[in-house]
Write a protein that holds these residues in place. Structure first.
Motif, PDB file in Angstrom:
ATOM      1  N   TYR A  36     117.327  -9.203 -27.288  1.00 39.55           N
ATOM      2  CA  TYR A  36     116.454 -10.359 -27.065  1.00 39.55           C
ATOM      3  C   TYR A  36     116.568 -11.421 -28.160  1.00 39.55           C
ATOM      4  N   ASP A  37     117.061 -11.039 -29.332  1.00 37.27           N
ATOM      5  CA  ASP A  37     117.062 -11.955 -30.471  1.00 37.27           C
ATOM      6  C   ASP A  37     118.464 -12.321 -30.968  1.00 37.27           C
ATOM      7  N   HIS A 180     107.979  -3.232 -24.774  1.00 36.96           N
ATOM      8  CA  HIS A 180     108.204  -4.670 -24.758  1.00 36.96           C
ATOM      9  C   HIS A 180     107.868  -5.265 -23.390  1.00 36.96           C
ATOM     10  N   SER A 217     109.594 -10.323 -29.225  1.00 31.32           N
ATOM     11  CA  SER A 217     110.968 -10.770 -29.415  1.00 31.32           C
ATOM     12  C   SER A 217     111.003 -12.300 -29.329  1.00 31.32           C
ATOM     13  N   HIS A 255     117.743 -17.624 -30.147  1.00 34.16           N
ATOM     14  CA  HIS A 255     118.314 -16.624 -29.230  1.00 34.16           C
ATOM     15  C   HIS A 255     119.239 -17.241 -28.182  1.00 34.16           C
TER      16      HIS A 255
END
Length: 619
Positions: A36-37, A180, A217, A255
């Motif tokens: 996610y990052d 998450h 995230s 991201h």
């Protein structure tokens, strides 16, 4: 025997392959943590996993790798690459008959189709995924399917149905608060609230996402910040909207997802236009158009790629049909050849036995009877060996369950003390006391482990009691000392009315297991400042041990199972301090009491406590 040994050796994966599989597993987990990052880092982990997998022909492993790569590409907005990976993963999963990986690949395909606007096809795929996960009883994956259906209905404009799916997803995640996926569900719920006009609820949901610093995230942070900025802009709080929008843009750049960048740059352009800063408005409008064009070009690429994939699939289907025809023809020829060979052999044997029948009939019959008797004897011997091996395996399994169950509580106590010390909960005086408790707990655990191992060594041929004369109050005292940390932690009081001349005949280790489980349950289900009372009495044949607590009691629907003669496993229930259990304890208590000629009676009312009466044979 040598052939069998060789086959067994070749079937067992080498240590090197096992190490490679473990490494691949670690790399895929690392990729998932970064997906996610940090897209580039996540892809580099996948590429390393591919290198290790080259020498391992495991379809399920390749399905996992392709699913993870597809997930990373989907998150970053590279949908054509994501679709390719998910299609490859599906083929490997079907070959490996791996339902979990098959569902993940299908879900990925559904997400890409939803992006392309093929909502009906995507809906059918998500519903198929939902069916698979219900059969697997996977709550998290079921929640994810409802989440995706919620997004789909949101895009189709059915806000009520969308909200129903999102609420269902939240219900399935209630036991998984750290996932998450909770943030994703909350973000999308906030968006639906926004579109329904419930702006306060939308703002609360977006803020709840931003407050979860552990699971947050950059992907979800961008979504939440953009949503809040949109709310502030629509309410006329332009300065706050600009601040939130700039923060969202910074996170989106990190991201690199083009969809998020398109949305936030478009919003920033509107905000700057409202503030009459037209240079900035034009700058972000240009960026939004560039990101939009990029998505448009990628959309065209995806359409072309999908056509190529369909053509490739059609060619593969044709090749598959031709291959199946060739295989069928080859099998038919092989069957004919085998039939002719058997016919020739049968004819030769028929002629041979016809000519020799008169001379060898009696000799053959006698030899046959002798061999049959030898085979029957050997079969009986093998059956007895198999029965013995089965009994030994069952005994070993039960012994391991008993040892692991009885060591759970003291090990958890040691772990809890060490965690409290590591978090600095103790002052100097408390620390000295904690060290004394820790040392005592370790000594008690060591004694318990040695006793259990010595006892288990004697029970390898089956769990049988080895009765001896034992002082019952002394064993109860030792068990209470072993639970001293748990008792002190929950601020419980104990009243132990020790009496003399209370000797019983029982297997000592089995007695300890019985007392540990009953007292352990009393501690587990008694809230803070409660009390546990232990007393004794004698009747004509038995010594009785009464163990009462002031806890929450036992649900009446389990009374028959506990007091009955059947050995039913009671479902595990968490204690008053959220202590976990296995449901094995009371089952062991009943079995060991019966093995030693004893009995158990339980009396309980919910909210008023529980009273166990243990009957032991007098010495």
């Amino acid at each position: 025997m040598r052939i069998l040994f060789f086959c067994a050796v070749t079937l067992i994966p080498s240590q090197s392959i096992a190490n490679d599989i473990a490494t691949i597993d670690s790399l895929l987990k690392a990729s998932a943590a970064a997906q996610y990052d940090h897209k580039e880092i996540a892809i580099s982990y996948v590429n390393q996993a591919k290198e290790f997998a080259k020498s391992i022909a495991y379809p399920k492993l390749n399905a996992r790798i392709n699913n993870q790569e597809g997930t990373v590409y989907y998150i970053s907005g590279e949908y054509e690459l994501a679709l390719r990976r998910f299609l490859s993963a599906y083929e490997f999963a079907v070959r490996a008959e791996a339902d979990v990986e098959k569902e993940i690949a299908l879900n990925g395909r559904g997400l890409v189709l939803m992006v392309e606007g093929e909502h009906e096809v995507a809906k059918e795929i998500f519903e198929e995924c939902l069916s698979i996960n219900h059969s697997l009883n996977d709550s998290v994956r079921i929640a994810k399917n409802h989440f995706n259906l919620g997004i789909l209905q949101n895009e189709l404009g059915d806000l009520e149905l969308s909200m129903n799916h999102l609420r269902t997803a939240s219900d399935f995640l209630i036991n998984f608060p750290q996932k998450h996926l909770n943030l994703m569900v909350n973000n999308r719920t906030a968006k639906v609230y926004h579109e329904m006009g419930e702006l306060k609820k939308a703002s609360e949901k977006y803020n709840s996402v931003l407050q979860d610093s552990l699971a947050l995230s950059n992907w979800e942070k961008t979504f939440a910040l953009t949503g809040l900025a949109q709310l502030k802009f629509e309410s006329g709080s332009i300065d706050e909207a600009l601040s939130l929008g700039r923060a969202a843009y910074g996170t989106a750049v990190t991201h690199g997802a083009h969809w998020d960048l398109k949305n936030i740059t478009q919003l920033l352009s509107q905000i700057y236009k409202k503030q009459k800063e037209f240079d900035q408005a034009y700058h972000f409008l240009s960026l939004s158009k560039a990101y939009g064009d990029s998505l448009y070009n990628e959309d065209k690429s995806r359409q072309i790629a999908r056509l190529q994939l369909k053509l490739t699939q059609a060619e593969n289907e044709n090749l598959k049909v031709e291959s199946e025809k060739d295989q069928a023809l080859l099998k038919q020829r092989n069957r004919l050849l085998i039939f002719l060979s058997l016919l020739v052999l049968f004819s030769g044997f028929a002629i041979y036995f016809f000519r020799k029948n008169v001379i060898l009939k009696e000799r053959f019959n006698a030899s046959l009877q002798k061999k049959n008797k030898a085979i029957e004897k050997q079969k009986l011997h093998i059956d007895q060996q198999n029965k013995s091996l089965l009994e030994m395996n069952l005994a070993k399994t039960k012994l391991l369950s008993i040892i692991s169950h009885d060591l759970r509580s003291p090990i958890n106590s040691i772990k809890q003390l060490l965690e409290m010390k590591g978090k600095g909960y103790f002052n100097e005086e408390d620390e000295n006391e904690a060290y004394e408790l820790l040392a005592g707990q370790i000594r008690n655990t060591e004694i318990m482990l040695n006793e259990l191992l010595q006892w288990a060594n004697r029970q390898m041929d089956g769990v049988k009691p080895n009765p001896s004369m034992v002082n019952l109050p002394q064993i109860v005292t030792e068990v209470l000392q072993g639970y001293s940390f748990q008792i002190k932690t929950k601020l419980l009081k104990t009243e132990h009315q020790i009496v003399k001349n209370m000797d019983i005949m029982i297997d000592k280790v089995q007695l300890k297991i019985i007392i540990q489980n009953i007292i352990g349950n009393a501690i587990k289900f008694t809230p803070e400042d409660g009390i546990i009372k232990i007393r004794y009495e004698l009747n004509d044949n038995f010594a009785l041990c009464h163990i009462e607590d002031s806890g929450i009691g036992i649900d009446s629907k389990y009374h028959g199972m506990i007091n009955g003669k059947d050995y039913a496993r009671i479902p595990s229930v968490r204690g008053t301090a959220n202590e976990k259990g296995t449901g094995l304890g009371l089952l062991l208590v009943k079995q060991f009491l019966e093995l030693n000629g004893g009995n158990l009676i339980m009396e309980s009312r919910e909210g008023e406590g529980t009273h166990f009466i243990l009957y032991f044979k007098q010495a």
